[in-house]
Scaffold this motif. Structure first.
Motif, PDB file in Angstrom:
ATOM      1  N   TYR A   7       2.366  31.342  14.650  1.00  0.00           N
ATOM      2  CA  TYR A   7       3.475  31.413  15.597  1.00  0.00           C
ATOM      3  C   TYR A   7       3.986  32.840  15.780  1.00  0.00           C
ATOM      4  CZ  TYR A   7       3.975  26.306  15.253  1.00  0.00           C
ATOM      5  OH  TYR A   7       3.767  24.953  15.291  1.00  0.00           O
ATOM      6  N   GLY A   8       3.620  33.753  14.882  1.00  0.00           N
ATOM      7  CA  GLY A   8       4.230  35.072  14.893  1.00  0.00           C
ATOM      8  C   GLY A   8       5.637  34.971  14.336  1.00  0.00           C
ATOM      9  N   PRO A   9       6.468  36.007  14.526  1.00  0.00           N
ATOM     10  CA  PRO A   9       7.839  35.959  13.996  1.00  0.00           C
ATOM     11  C   PRO A   9       8.656  34.850  14.661  1.00  0.00           C
ATOM     12  CG  PRO A   9       7.202  38.212  14.482  1.00  0.00           C
ATOM     13  CD  PRO A   9       6.141  37.328  15.077  1.00  0.00           C
ATOM     14  N   ILE A  10       9.274  34.009  13.830  1.00  0.00           N
ATOM     15  CA  ILE A  10      10.178  32.967  14.335  1.00  0.00           C
ATOM     16  C   ILE A  10      11.630  33.312  13.996  1.00  0.00           C
ATOM     17  CG2 ILE A  10       8.398  31.184  14.210  1.00  0.00           C
ATOM     18  CD1 ILE A  10      10.039  30.099  11.703  1.00  0.00           C
ATOM     19  N   ALA A 126       7.159  42.472   3.174  1.00  0.00           N
ATOM     20  CA  ALA A 126       5.981  43.273   3.501  1.00  0.00           C
ATOM     21  C   ALA A 126       5.008  42.504   4.382  1.00  0.00           C
ATOM     22  CB  ALA A 126       5.278  43.709   2.223  1.00  0.00           C
ATOM     23  N   GLU A 127       4.489  43.185   5.409  1.00  0.00           N
ATOM     24  CA  GLU A 127       3.406  42.602   6.198  1.00  0.00           C
ATOM     25  C   GLU A 127       2.150  42.616   5.337  1.00  0.00           C
ATOM     26  OE1 GLU A 127       2.951  44.618   9.935  1.00  0.00           O
ATOM     27  OE2 GLU A 127       4.827  43.798  10.715  1.00  0.00           O
ATOM     28  N   ARG A 128       1.489  41.474   5.268  1.00  0.00           N
ATOM     29  CA  ARG A 128       0.283  41.359   4.448  1.00  0.00           C
ATOM     30  C   ARG A 128      -0.823  40.674   5.245  1.00  0.00           C
ATOM     31  NH1 ARG A 128       1.346  41.601  -1.314  1.00  0.00           N
ATOM     32  NH2 ARG A 128      -0.916  41.387  -1.513  1.00  0.00           N
ATOM     33  N   ARG A 129      -2.041  41.055   4.938  1.00  0.00           N
ATOM     34  CA  ARG A 129      -3.199  40.410   5.562  1.00  0.00           C
ATOM     35  C   ARG A 129      -3.462  39.088   4.851  1.00  0.00           C
ATOM     36  NH1 ARG A 129      -8.194  43.293   4.289  1.00  0.00           N
ATOM     37  NH2 ARG A 129      -8.964  41.420   3.252  1.00  0.00           N
ATOM     38  N   PHE A 130      -3.740  38.056   5.634  1.00  0.00           N
ATOM     39  CA  PHE A 130      -4.052  36.714   5.138  1.00  0.00           C
ATOM     40  C   PHE A 130      -5.458  36.395   5.626  1.00  0.00           C
ATOM     41  CE2 PHE A 130      -3.964  32.057   5.809  1.00  0.00           C
ATOM     42  CZ  PHE A 130      -3.551  31.630   4.561  1.00  0.00           C
ATOM     43  N   VAL A 143      -5.491  37.349   9.537  1.00  0.00           N
ATOM     44  CA  VAL A 143      -4.259  37.413  10.317  1.00  0.00           C
ATOM     45  C   VAL A 143      -3.294  38.327   9.563  1.00  0.00           C
ATOM     46  CG1 VAL A 143      -2.307  36.084  11.232  1.00  0.00           C
ATOM     47  CG2 VAL A 143      -4.566  35.031  11.114  1.00  0.00           C
ATOM     48  N   LEU A 144      -2.607  39.222  10.287  1.00  0.00           N
ATOM     49  CA  LEU A 144      -1.567  40.033   9.677  1.00  0.00           C
ATOM     50  C   LEU A 144      -0.268  39.250   9.758  1.00  0.00           C
ATOM     51  CD1 LEU A 144      -0.782  42.739   8.374  1.00  0.00           C
ATOM     52  CD2 LEU A 144      -0.201  43.541  10.678  1.00  0.00           C
ATOM     53  N   LEU A 145       0.267  38.853   8.601  1.00  0.00           N
ATOM     54  CA  LEU A 145       1.486  38.050   8.545  1.00  0.00           C
ATOM     55  C   LEU A 145       2.696  38.976   8.607  1.00  0.00           C
ATOM     56  CD1 LEU A 145       0.417  35.527   5.763  1.00  0.00           C
ATOM     57  CD2 LEU A 145       0.294  35.236   8.245  1.00  0.00           C
ATOM     58  N   GLU A 146       3.425  38.892   9.713  1.00  0.00           N
ATOM     59  CA  GLU A 146       4.560  39.768   9.947  1.00  0.00           C
ATOM     60  C   GLU A 146       5.815  39.242   9.250  1.00  0.00           C
ATOM     61  OE1 GLU A 146       4.511  40.987  14.360  1.00  0.00           O
ATOM     62  OE2 GLU A 146       3.239  39.191  14.242  1.00  0.00           O
ATOM     63  N   HIS A 147       6.772  40.121   9.062  1.00  0.00           N
ATOM     64  CA  HIS A 147       8.082  39.793   8.499  1.00  0.00           C
ATOM     65  C   HIS A 147       8.748  38.743   9.383  1.00  0.00           C
ATOM     66  CE1 HIS A 147      11.861  40.358   6.461  1.00  0.00           C
ATOM     67  NE2 HIS A 147      12.399  41.184   7.342  1.00  0.00           N
ATOM     68  N   GLY A 148       9.069  37.567   8.807  1.00  0.00           N
ATOM     69  CA  GLY A 148       9.713  36.500   9.557  1.00  0.00           C
ATOM     70  C   GLY A 148       8.758  35.600  10.317  1.00  0.00           C
ATOM     71  N   GLN A 162     -11.065  28.141   2.590  1.00  0.00           N
ATOM     72  CA  GLN A 162     -10.254  28.724   1.524  1.00  0.00           C
ATOM     73  C   GLN A 162      -9.427  29.837   2.143  1.00  0.00           C
ATOM     74  OE1 GLN A 162     -13.396  29.969  -1.219  1.00  0.00           O
ATOM     75  NE2 GLN A 162     -12.790  28.317  -2.599  1.00  0.00           N
ATOM     76  N   HIS A 163      -8.380  30.258   1.439  1.00  0.00           N
ATOM     77  CA  HIS A 163      -7.569  31.373   1.927  1.00  0.00           C
ATOM     78  C   HIS A 163      -7.185  32.267   0.758  1.00  0.00           C
ATOM     79  CE1 HIS A 163      -4.881  27.894   1.272  1.00  0.00           C
ATOM     80  NE2 HIS A 163      -4.015  28.778   0.775  1.00  0.00           N
ATOM     81  N   GLN A 164      -6.823  33.497   1.093  1.00  0.00           N
ATOM     82  CA  GLN A 164      -6.401  34.459   0.070  1.00  0.00           C
ATOM     83  C   GLN A 164      -5.405  35.438   0.664  1.00  0.00           C
ATOM     84  OE1 GLN A 164      -9.250  37.314  -1.412  1.00  0.00           O
ATOM     85  NE2 GLN A 164      -9.770  38.068   0.608  1.00  0.00           N
ATOM     86  N   LEU A 165      -4.654  36.072  -0.248  1.00  0.00           N
ATOM     87  CA  LEU A 165      -3.781  37.189   0.097  1.00  0.00           C
ATOM     88  C   LEU A 165      -4.320  38.374  -0.707  1.00  0.00           C
ATOM     89  CD1 LEU A 165      -1.062  37.899   1.618  1.00  0.00           C
ATOM     90  CD2 LEU A 165      -0.019  37.777  -0.655  1.00  0.00           C
TER      91      LEU A 165
END
Length: 192
Positions: A7-10, A126-130, A143-148, A162-165
């Motif tokens: 959704y991006g920042p909500i 912190a923005e982190r890659r998922f 996906v780059l997970l943005e703040h919010g 599977q997923h990772q941070l």
């Protein structure tokens, strides 16, 4: 093989900043404990577990019992439910102090979770890659997970992906990740 909605920042910048500050201060953060090949380890990240009831959640050989919701988590939960159209009854919160802390490849397929249910992940800080990786053909998506921001995994995603941070030494600020879940095992909180 699965569905992931980003959704991006909500939350706007101020809302995200305020929630991050409150959650860092108010959640009962504890060092996460895992059991791997019969040995007990404490992870660098910290966690907290909440729910409608005292859900037991077992992963990596450790069982956690949910605490009651607090007001900020309930407010975030209501927003996510309104956006996703789904109801969540538990939340696993993870605190990553900086980019030296991450999470290795895994699927959220524990028995206590609703089969093919929704997992809504809100990122603060912190923005982190998922990363997502297909179990069979090894296809990867990042996906780059943005703040919010909000990411929702649903359908057969946990069966096939599977997923990772991943860690990133350049990141020097904390990240709080709230993963709202649909639990199927219900245990009432004890009476006071």
């Amino acid at each position: 093989d699965g569905l992931v909605d980003y959704y991006g920042p909500i939350l706007n910048q101020k809302e995200a900043d305020d929630f991050l500050e409150v959650l860092l201060e108010q959640l009962p953060w504890v060092q996460d404990e895992v059991h791997i090949y019969g040995k007990r380890y404490f992870t660098a990240r910290k966690m907290a577990w909440f729910g409608d009831q005292a859900y037991s959640y077992k992963y990596s050989g450790t069982t956690r019992v949910a605490s009651p919701w607090n007001t900020p988590l309930l407010e975030i939960k209501q927003r996510i439910e309104a956006l996703s159209g789904k109801t969540f009854n538990a939340c696993l919160a993870n605190l990553y102090r900086d980019g030296s802390q991450g999470m290795s490849w895994h699927s959220d397929a524990e028995q206590a979770l609703e089969k093919h249910g929704y997992i809504a992940s809100l990122s603060l800080g912190a923005e982190r890659r998922f990363d997502l990786r297909h179990i069979h053909n090894k296809e990867k998506v990042s996906v780059l997970l943005e703040h919010g921001s909000l990411l929702v995994m649903r359908g057969k995603t946990q069966d096939h992906w599977q997923h990772q941070l991943p860690k990133n030494a350049r990141i020097k600020i904390p990240r709080v990740n709230l993963t709202f879940r649909q639990m199927r095992v219900q245990i009432d909180f004890p009476e006071p």
